[in-house]
Design a protein around this motif. Sequence first.
Motif, PDB file in Angstrom:
ATOM      1  N   ALA A 146       0.754  -1.101   0.122  1.00 20.82           N
ATOM      2  CA  ALA A 146       0.034  -0.127   0.055  1.00 20.82           C
ATOM      3  C   ALA A 146       0.860   1.106   0.303  1.00 20.82           C
ATOM      4  CB  ALA A 146      -0.970  -0.003   1.232  1.00 20.82           C
ATOM      5  N   ASP A 182      -1.753   2.155  -4.649  1.00 22.63           N
ATOM      6  CA  ASP A 182      -3.197   1.998  -3.942  1.00 22.63           C
ATOM      7  C   ASP A 182      -4.113   1.234  -4.935  1.00 22.63           C
ATOM      8  OD1 ASP A 182      -3.724   3.836  -6.272  1.00 22.63           O
ATOM      9  OD2 ASP A 182      -4.382   5.491  -5.029  1.00 22.63           O
ATOM     10  N   ARG A 225      -6.265  -1.697  -6.078  1.00 23.60           N
ATOM     11  CA  ARG A 225      -6.950  -2.686  -5.055  1.00 23.60           C
ATOM     12  C   ARG A 225      -6.426  -4.107  -5.436  1.00 23.60           C
ATOM     13  NH1 ARG A 225     -11.744  -2.391  -2.157  1.00 23.60           N
ATOM     14  NH2 ARG A 225     -11.898  -0.423  -3.345  1.00 23.60           N
ATOM     15  N   PRO A 235      -9.671   4.202  -0.707  1.00 21.91           N
ATOM     16  CA  PRO A 235      -8.177   4.377  -1.106  1.00 21.91           C
ATOM     17  C   PRO A 235      -7.581   5.063   0.278  1.00 21.91           C
ATOM     18  CG  PRO A 235      -8.929   4.372  -2.975  1.00 21.91           C
ATOM     19  CD  PRO A 235     -10.233   4.332  -2.057  1.00 21.91           C
ATOM     20  N   ARG A 272      -7.556   3.155   3.696  1.00 23.34           N
ATOM     21  CA  ARG A 272      -7.136   1.574   3.828  1.00 23.34           C
ATOM     22  C   ARG A 272      -6.024   1.481   4.891  1.00 23.34           C
ATOM     23  NH1 ARG A 272      -6.780   0.751  -2.879  1.00 23.34           N
ATOM     24  NH2 ARG A 272      -8.969   0.309  -2.983  1.00 23.34           N
TER      25      ARG A 272
END
Length: 240
Positions: free
Chosen positions: A47, A51, A53, A180, A183
């Motif tokens: 991360a 970003d 997924r 985002p 997270r």
Amino acid sequence: MTEPTDDEAHDEAHGGALGSRLNWLRAAVLGANDGIVSTAGLVVGVAGATDDRAALLTAGLAGLLAGSMSMAAGEYVSVSTQRDSEKAALAAEKRELRERPEAELAELAQLLEERGLSSQVAREAAEQLTARDALRAHARVELGIDPDELTDPWHAAWASFLAFTAGALLPLLAIVLPPPDWRVPVTVVSVLASLVLTGWSSARLGAARPGRAVVRNVAGGALAMGVTYAVGTLLGAAGV
């Protein structure tokens, strides 16, 4: 000398079973803790670099599967080795009981005497235990093995696999489900909260004070996530 009553025998068996269950619970908690920390460090590191997924999900699933399989394989090998050693020790003891029963009887009496019984009582106890089941008596007193409770390596492997997977699912879901911008914060808070729980649980199962265990657990997890996030951020900034 009086023989143990049924209630006393039940208490002894119950105590042994309880100890075995506590060992399994402690191993499960530690396996889950490993899953949390290793997967959290991995996904937070990724991360820091991206970003995306799909990339986070792929990295998390890869870490979960690799870690759980590694834990299962390691536990299987370890327990299989222990089980083989226990079987070899039992076979050697069985042979010695067959070849020199008097010497083994004297040895059992001496071991019981070393545990606090008088010579006469220890001898009588050894004779009664030998008459009932000589191999089981020597296994428990001399070797510290319960012939009826040898650990199954497949059970240990599956337990480790499931414990690691359960722990790894938390950071994996925490990193891919929120938006985002949320997270990493959601993952960090979730992981640290879960590490408080696993640290407290492992300490309580080990009859230790939970304070230091919780601090060590949380500090280790925070350090792992901090280092991997910093590395991921640097690599992402460098375009790697």
